[in-house]
Design a protein around this motif. Structure first.
Motif, PDB file in Angstrom:
ATOM      1  N   ASP A 121       0.820  -1.213   0.000  1.00  0.00           N
ATOM      2  CA  ASP A 121       0.000   0.000   0.000  1.00  0.00           C
ATOM      3  C   ASP A 121       0.851   1.258   0.000  1.00  0.00           C
ATOM      4  N   ARG A 122       2.136   1.131   0.368  1.00  0.00           N
ATOM      5  CA  ARG A 122       3.029   2.275   0.379  1.00  0.00           C
ATOM      6  C   ARG A 122       3.913   2.352  -0.871  1.00  0.00           C
ATOM      7  N   PHE A 123       3.772   1.400  -1.774  1.00  0.00           N
ATOM      8  CA  PHE A 123       4.663   1.367  -2.931  1.00  0.00           C
ATOM      9  C   PHE A 123       4.537   2.617  -3.798  1.00  0.00           C
ATOM     10  N   PRO A 124       3.318   3.082  -4.133  1.00  0.00           N
ATOM     11  CA  PRO A 124       3.224   4.327  -4.907  1.00  0.00           C
ATOM     12  C   PRO A 124       3.879   5.508  -4.184  1.00  0.00           C
ATOM     13  N   SER A 125       3.729   5.581  -2.848  1.00  0.00           N
ATOM     14  CA  SER A 125       4.369   6.653  -2.081  1.00  0.00           C
ATOM     15  C   SER A 125       5.883   6.516  -2.105  1.00  0.00           C
ATOM     16  N   PHE A 126       6.365   5.281  -2.106  1.00  0.00           N
ATOM     17  CA  PHE A 126       7.803   4.997  -2.195  1.00  0.00           C
ATOM     18  C   PHE A 126       8.366   5.555  -3.494  1.00  0.00           C
ATOM     19  N   ILE A 127       7.667   5.286  -4.601  1.00  0.00           N
ATOM     20  CA  ILE A 127       8.101   5.807  -5.900  1.00  0.00           C
ATOM     21  C   ILE A 127       8.027   7.330  -5.908  1.00  0.00           C
ATOM     22  N   ALA A 128       6.946   7.879  -5.379  1.00  0.00           N
ATOM     23  CA  ALA A 128       6.765   9.338  -5.364  1.00  0.00           C
ATOM     24  C   ALA A 128       7.854  10.024  -4.549  1.00  0.00           C
ATOM     25  N   ALA A 129       8.208   9.456  -3.404  1.00  0.00           N
ATOM     26  CA  ALA A 129       9.232  10.064  -2.556  1.00  0.00           C
ATOM     27  C   ALA A 129      10.597  10.033  -3.225  1.00  0.00           C
ATOM     28  N   LEU A 130      10.911   8.926  -3.860  1.00  0.00           N
ATOM     29  CA  LEU A 130      12.192   8.816  -4.556  1.00  0.00           C
ATOM     30  C   LEU A 130      12.267   9.777  -5.744  1.00  0.00           C
ATOM     31  N   ALA A 131      11.135  10.017  -6.391  1.00  0.00           N
ATOM     32  CA  ALA A 131      11.120  10.863  -7.585  1.00  0.00           C
ATOM     33  C   ALA A 131      10.890  12.336  -7.274  1.00  0.00           C
ATOM     34  N   ALA A 132      10.691  12.666  -6.006  1.00  0.00           N
ATOM     35  CA  ALA A 132      10.379  14.047  -5.634  1.00  0.00           C
ATOM     36  C   ALA A 132      11.532  14.991  -5.963  1.00  0.00           C
ATOM     37  N   GLN A 133      11.193  16.268  -6.132  1.00  0.00           N
ATOM     38  CA  GLN A 133      12.216  17.280  -6.395  1.00  0.00           C
ATOM     39  C   GLN A 133      13.210  17.340  -5.236  1.00  0.00           C
ATOM     40  N   ASP A 134      14.476  17.372  -5.554  1.00  0.00           N
ATOM     41  CA  ASP A 134      15.544  17.442  -4.554  1.00  0.00           C
ATOM     42  C   ASP A 134      15.617  16.190  -3.682  1.00  0.00           C
ATOM     43  N   ALA A 135      15.038  15.078  -4.164  1.00  0.00           N
ATOM     44  CA  ALA A 135      15.012  13.845  -3.370  1.00  0.00           C
ATOM     45  C   ALA A 135      16.408  13.327  -3.070  1.00  0.00           C
ATOM     46  N   GLU A 136      17.298  13.392  -4.057  1.00  0.00           N
ATOM     47  CA  GLU A 136      18.638  12.845  -3.851  1.00  0.00           C
ATOM     48  C   GLU A 136      19.335  13.514  -2.671  1.00  0.00           C
ATOM     49  N   ARG A 137      19.320  14.841  -2.629  1.00  0.00           N
ATOM     50  CA  ARG A 137      19.990  15.566  -1.549  1.00  0.00           C
ATOM     51  C   ARG A 137      19.332  15.290  -0.208  1.00  0.00           C
ATOM     52  N   SER A 138      17.997  15.377  -0.160  1.00  0.00           N
ATOM     53  CA  SER A 138      17.298  15.219   1.118  1.00  0.00           C
ATOM     54  C   SER A 138      17.396  13.790   1.645  1.00  0.00           C
ATOM     55  N   LEU A 139      17.342  12.799   0.762  1.00  0.00           N
ATOM     56  CA  LEU A 139      17.423  11.409   1.212  1.00  0.00           C
ATOM     57  C   LEU A 139      18.820  11.061   1.718  1.00  0.00           C
ATOM     58  N   VAL A 140      19.844  11.560   1.029  1.00  0.00           N
ATOM     59  CA  VAL A 140      21.213  11.323   1.498  1.00  0.00           C
ATOM     60  C   VAL A 140      21.414  11.978   2.857  1.00  0.00           C
TER      61      VAL A 140
END
Length: 313
Positions: free
Chosen positions: A78-97
């Motif tokens: 049920d969280r898979f679409p949110s998982f994709i959305a979070a990874l694809a979000a603007q500035d995701a690379e910087r914020s996730l690291v």
């Protein structure tokens, strides 16, 4: 569980595939799905896993936002679409690291302890969950034990690996074109699964850098007939996952001359009849926070998302 790339990029979709081979022997129902996952061909998996009539109903249910089968075969589906959305979000690379550095970097001891605890909890859960058959419970318990053992020794707190892994997952998620609210439903089941094929491939490559070779596990699968009575049979499935042997059985049944995995059919039938999901207060993309995505992108979760032949159960 899931070598060729299906799509060069999101939106670049191949022509209709040729006629699919028909599994005329019980064990072929398993080996065909395993082959689909080795090629990261999730759309083919969906076609081969269920009858044509059920596939059509699942396609309708997906387009209506009532299911994301066969992704429902995964943990936290049920969280898979949110998982994709979070990874694809603007500035995701910087914020996730940055989030990874704050919460997980250098915390190998804590992460290994958490992996052990989660493994024990997950085994207890599958052994008591009524939705699983006896054969599923036994298979999943072995699968979880193998993944837990791997996670307890994997370099999960290695910042250098994370700095390489996170951008790869971010790029792959953006390439799906499935990050927008309701993108899964609007794109439809077949097209969405085609777009997710390259993401599945990248996910396997990432967890491989942490010592978990899922393609090797899939390549090691041996499926043999254990017993058969008319249109029903039991198939023995053996493979090695993260160096651990898995020896389980799956039930299969023949419909219109073709063999299918019984538990997969049962779960798919339930998903085809799923009621409409309640409207969310805000889109999934807006809910997907960096800390959630970082945890979801951790190799332990990635391994569970691509867990081999649990999907071919």
């Amino acid at each position: 569980m899931s070598t060729a790339v299906l799509l060069a990029a999101a939106g670049c979709e191949r022509a209709a595939p040729p006629a699919d081979p028909v599994p005329t022997l019980p064990a072929q129902a398993v080996t065909q799905l395993v082959a689909d996952l080795r090629r990261n061909d999730l759309a083919a998996y969906a076609r081969h896993a269920v009858t044509p009539e059920l596939h059509a109903r699942l396609e309708s249910a997906w387009s209506e936002g009532r299911t994301v089968w066969p992704l429902t075969e995964l943990p936290l589906d049920d969280r898979f679409p949110s998982f994709i959305a979070a990874l694809a979000a603007q500035d995701a690379e910087r914020s996730l690291v940055a989030t990874y550095r704050r919460q997980f970097a250098g915390a190998d001891k804590e992460l290994h302890s958490a992996a052990k605890t989660m493994g024990l909890f997950a085994i207890q859960y599958v052994r008591s969950e009524a939705a699983y058959s006896d054969t599923e419970r036994d298979h999943h318990a072995q699968l979880i034990a193998a993944l837990s053992a791997w996670a307890q020794a994997a370099p999960l707190g290695d910042s250098a690996r994370a700095r390489v892994a996170i951008p790869q997952l971010v790029s792959a998620a953006r390439a799906t074109g499935l990050a927008a609210p309701d993108a899964f439903a609007r794109t439809g089941m077949d097209r969405s699964l085609r777009r997710l094929g390259p993401f599945a491939e990248r996910l396997k490559q990432v967890v491989n850098t942490y010592g978990l070779d899922l393609d090797a596990a899939l390549a090691s699968v041996q499926a043999t007939l254990a017993e058969q009575t008319g249109d029903r049979a039991r198939v023995r499935v053996r493979y090695r996952l993260a160096g651990e042997p898995v020896d389980a059985y799956v039930l299969v049944e023949r419909r219109d001359g073709r063999w299918y995995l019984s538990d997969v059919l049962r779960h798919a039938e339930s998903e085809a009849q799923a009621p409409p999901k309640p409207a969310r207060a805000e889109p999934a993309a807006a809910k997907a926070k960096p800390s959630q995505a970082t945890a979801a992108a951790a190799p332990t979760h990635a391994a569970s998302v691509q867990a081999p032949p649990a999907q071919a159960r």
